[in-house]
Write a protein that holds these residues in place. Structure first.
Motif, PDB file in Angstrom:
ATOM      1  N   GLU A  19       0.802  -1.039  -0.084  1.00 35.94           N
ATOM      2  CA  GLU A  19      -0.099   0.065  -0.071  1.00 35.94           C
ATOM      3  C   GLU A  19       0.712   1.229  -0.039  1.00 35.94           C
ATOM      4  O   GLU A  19       0.539   2.276  -0.127  1.00 35.94           O
ATOM      5  CB  GLU A  19      -1.001   0.106   1.083  1.00 35.94           C
ATOM      6  CG  GLU A  19      -2.007  -1.101   1.069  1.00 35.94           C
ATOM      7  CD  GLU A  19      -3.036  -0.570   0.069  1.00 35.94           C
ATOM      8  OE1 GLU A  19      -3.254   0.322  -0.321  1.00 35.94           O
ATOM      9  OE2 GLU A  19      -3.780  -1.541  -0.408  1.00 35.94           O
ATOM     10  N   LEU A  20       2.144   1.139   0.165  1.00 35.65           N
ATOM     11  CA  LEU A  20       3.240   2.206   0.272  1.00 35.65           C
ATOM     12  C   LEU A  20       3.571   2.728  -1.180  1.00 35.65           C
ATOM     13  O   LEU A  20       4.034   3.673  -1.462  1.00 35.65           O
ATOM     14  CB  LEU A  20       4.295   2.068   0.884  1.00 35.65           C
ATOM     15  CG  LEU A  20       4.267   2.341   2.500  1.00 35.65           C
ATOM     16  CD1 LEU A  20       5.430   1.674   3.086  1.00 35.65           C
ATOM     17  CD2 LEU A  20       4.216   3.696   2.737  1.00 35.65           C
ATOM     18  N   VAL A  21       3.061   1.915  -2.356  1.00 37.46           N
ATOM     19  CA  VAL A  21       3.364   2.280  -3.715  1.00 37.46           C
ATOM     20  C   VAL A  21       2.643   3.448  -4.134  1.00 37.46           C
ATOM     21  O   VAL A  21       1.457   3.490  -3.800  1.00 37.46           O
ATOM     22  CB  VAL A  21       3.100   1.116  -4.466  1.00 37.46           C
ATOM     23  CG1 VAL A  21       3.296   1.396  -6.232  1.00 37.46           C
ATOM     24  CG2 VAL A  21       3.789   0.149  -4.235  1.00 37.46           C
ATOM     25  N   PRO A  22       3.303   4.462  -4.325  1.00 34.71           N
ATOM     26  CA  PRO A  22       2.370   5.693  -4.652  1.00 34.71           C
ATOM     27  C   PRO A  22       1.615   5.535  -5.589  1.00 34.71           C
ATOM     28  O   PRO A  22       1.923   5.007  -6.663  1.00 34.71           O
ATOM     29  CB  PRO A  22       3.597   6.832  -4.938  1.00 34.71           C
ATOM     30  CG  PRO A  22       4.895   6.092  -5.246  1.00 34.71           C
ATOM     31  CD  PRO A  22       4.694   4.607  -4.513  1.00 34.71           C
ATOM     32  N   ARG A  23       0.422   6.200  -5.804  1.00 36.53           N
ATOM     33  CA  ARG A  23      -0.859   6.237  -6.720  1.00 36.53           C
ATOM     34  C   ARG A  23      -0.800   7.456  -7.362  1.00 36.53           C
ATOM     35  O   ARG A  23      -1.558   7.410  -8.509  1.00 36.53           O
ATOM     36  CB  ARG A  23      -1.965   5.760  -5.749  1.00 36.53           C
ATOM     37  CG  ARG A  23      -2.111   4.639  -5.043  1.00 36.53           C
ATOM     38  CD  ARG A  23      -3.244   4.335  -4.319  1.00 36.53           C
ATOM     39  NE  ARG A  23      -3.696   5.629  -3.914  1.00 36.53           N
ATOM     40  CZ  ARG A  23      -5.084   5.978  -3.296  1.00 36.53           C
ATOM     41  NH1 ARG A  23      -5.932   5.219  -3.836  1.00 36.53           N
ATOM     42  NH2 ARG A  23      -5.084   7.242  -2.812  1.00 36.53           N
ATOM     43  N   THR A  24      -0.148   8.346  -7.099  1.00 32.13           N
ATOM     44  CA  THR A  24      -0.246   9.806  -7.909  1.00 32.13           C
ATOM     45  C   THR A  24       1.186  10.332  -7.676  1.00 32.13           C
ATOM     46  O   THR A  24       2.128  10.100  -6.813  1.00 32.13           O
ATOM     47  CB  THR A  24      -1.122  10.673  -6.943  1.00 32.13           C
ATOM     48  OG1 THR A  24      -0.573  11.002  -5.733  1.00 32.13           O
ATOM     49  CG2 THR A  24      -2.551  10.177  -6.993  1.00 32.13           C
ATOM     50  N   PRO A  25       1.472  11.599  -8.545  1.00 30.46           N
ATOM     51  CA  PRO A  25       2.603  12.206  -8.487  1.00 30.46           C
ATOM     52  C   PRO A  25       2.762  12.882  -6.945  1.00 30.46           C
ATOM     53  O   PRO A  25       3.932  12.880  -6.444  1.00 30.46           O
ATOM     54  CB  PRO A  25       2.588  13.476  -9.632  1.00 30.46           C
ATOM     55  CG  PRO A  25       1.602  12.638 -10.564  1.00 30.46           C
ATOM     56  CD  PRO A  25       0.598  11.903  -9.779  1.00 30.46           C
ATOM     57  N   ALA A  26       1.707  13.436  -6.358  1.00 31.35           N
ATOM     58  CA  ALA A  26       1.717  13.974  -5.157  1.00 31.35           C
ATOM     59  C   ALA A  26       2.232  12.844  -3.877  1.00 31.35           C
ATOM     60  O   ALA A  26       3.158  13.175  -3.178  1.00 31.35           O
ATOM     61  CB  ALA A  26       0.369  14.297  -4.681  1.00 31.35           C
ATOM     62  N   GLU A  27       1.668  11.837  -4.025  1.00 31.63           N
ATOM     63  CA  GLU A  27       2.389  10.455  -3.138  1.00 31.63           C
ATOM     64  C   GLU A  27       3.689  10.293  -3.472  1.00 31.63           C
ATOM     65  O   GLU A  27       4.690  10.242  -2.445  1.00 31.63           O
ATOM     66  CB  GLU A  27       1.524   9.427  -3.260  1.00 31.63           C
ATOM     67  CG  GLU A  27      -0.014   9.546  -2.593  1.00 31.63           C
ATOM     68  CD  GLU A  27      -0.822   8.360  -2.817  1.00 31.63           C
ATOM     69  OE1 GLU A  27      -1.917   8.415  -2.290  1.00 31.63           O
ATOM     70  OE2 GLU A  27      -0.365   7.218  -3.076  1.00 31.63           O
ATOM     71  N   GLU A  28       4.277  10.072  -4.783  1.00 32.80           N
ATOM     72  CA  GLU A  28       5.682   9.866  -5.011  1.00 32.80           C
ATOM     73  C   GLU A  28       6.329  11.114  -4.448  1.00 32.80           C
ATOM     74  O   GLU A  28       7.633  10.887  -3.999  1.00 32.80           O
ATOM     75  CB  GLU A  28       5.789   9.878  -6.607  1.00 32.80           C
ATOM     76  CG  GLU A  28       7.030   9.163  -7.064  1.00 32.80           C
ATOM     77  CD  GLU A  28       7.022   9.061  -8.705  1.00 32.80           C
ATOM     78  OE1 GLU A  28       8.047   9.054  -9.139  1.00 32.80           O
ATOM     79  OE2 GLU A  28       5.781   8.808  -8.975  1.00 32.80           O
ATOM     80  N   ALA A  29       6.008  12.545  -4.598  1.00 28.14           N
ATOM     81  CA  ALA A  29       6.698  13.502  -3.917  1.00 28.14           C
ATOM     82  C   ALA A  29       6.765  13.530  -2.409  1.00 28.14           C
ATOM     83  O   ALA A  29       7.869  13.770  -2.241  1.00 28.14           O
ATOM     84  CB  ALA A  29       5.985  14.811  -4.500  1.00 28.14           C
ATOM     85  N   LEU A  30       5.810  13.082  -1.721  1.00 28.98           N
ATOM     86  CA  LEU A  30       5.651  12.937  -0.229  1.00 28.98           C
ATOM     87  C   LEU A  30       7.008  11.776  -0.090  1.00 28.98           C
ATOM     88  O   LEU A  30       7.734  11.973   0.979  1.00 28.98           O
ATOM     89  CB  LEU A  30       4.612  12.523   0.080  1.00 28.98           C
ATOM     90  CG  LEU A  30       3.247  13.384   0.244  1.00 28.98           C
ATOM     91  CD1 LEU A  30       2.052  13.075   0.271  1.00 28.98           C
ATOM     92  CD2 LEU A  30       3.874  14.512   1.384  1.00 28.98           C
ATOM     93  N   ILE A  31       6.899  10.638  -0.718  1.00 26.40           N
ATOM     94  CA  ILE A  31       7.759   9.742  -0.508  1.00 26.40           C
ATOM     95  C   ILE A  31       9.357  10.073  -0.759  1.00 26.40           C
ATOM     96  O   ILE A  31      10.236  10.033   0.140  1.00 26.40           O
ATOM     97  CB  ILE A  31       7.561   8.456  -1.276  1.00 26.40           C
ATOM     98  CG1 ILE A  31       6.406   7.863  -0.491  1.00 26.40           C
ATOM     99  CG2 ILE A  31       8.538   7.214  -0.831  1.00 26.40           C
ATOM    100  CD1 ILE A  31       5.920   6.582  -1.424  1.00 26.40           C
TER     101      ILE A  31
END
Length: 128
Positions: A19-31
Motif C-alpha cells: 500500500e506504500l506504492v505511490p498512486r499519484t505524483p503527489a504521493e511520489e513527491a511525499l515519499i
C-alpha cells in the motif's frame, strides 16, 4: 497532500508495504521528500524532543534499515518525480515532451499531481 500523507502514513504504520506504492505524483513527491536524509534527521530530532525515543527503539531492526535513498525507486521502479525539483528539467513534466514520452513518465505537471497513475490501485486505507 494531507490525504495522500494520511494514506501513506497508515500504510507504513500498519506495515502494508504494498500500500506504500505511490498512486499519484503527489504521493511520489511525499515519499521522495520524506526519505531524504535531512527529513529523516529532522524526524529523529522531533522523536527525541517528544520523548518517543523508546518507541522508535522498540521497532524491529532490519539489515535494510537506513537505506533511505533506495526506497522511492524500490516502490516505483523509477524516481521520475525528482525532475520536478530541477528548474532545468521541469518541462519534462509535460507528457508531450519527447524525453517524457521516451521514458514513459506520464503527466507530472502540477494540475495532475492528484490524478491516479494508470498502474494505481484505487483503494485507500482508512486512518487508524
Amino acid at each position: 497532500m494531507f490525504k495522500s500523507a494520511e494514506r501513506l502514513c497508515s500504510a507504513a504504520r500498519l506495515g502494508r508495504w504494498n500500500e506504500l506504492v505511490p498512486r499519484t505524483p503527489a504521493e511520489e513527491a511525499l515519499i521522495s521528500l520524506a526519505t531524504r536524509t535531512e527529513y529523516v534527521e529532522a524526524a529523529r530530532d522531533s522523536i527525541d524532543m517528544m520523548g518517543l525515543a523508546g518507541q522508535d527503539e522498540s521497532l524491529p531492526v532490519s539489515e535494510e534499515d537506513e537505506i533511505w535513498d533506495e526506497i522511492l525507486g524500490a516502490l516505483t521502479g523509477d524516481v521520475d518525480i525528482e525532475i520536478v525539483w530541477s528548474a532545468e528539467s521541469f518541462h519534462r513534466t509535460d507528457p508531450d515532451d519527447d524525453v517524457n514520452r521516451y521514458l514513459g513518465m506520464g503527466d507530472y505537471r502540477p494540475e495532475a499531481w492528484h490524478r491516479l497513475f494508470d498502474r494505481a490501485v484505487p483503494r485507500s486505507l482508512p486512518p487508524t
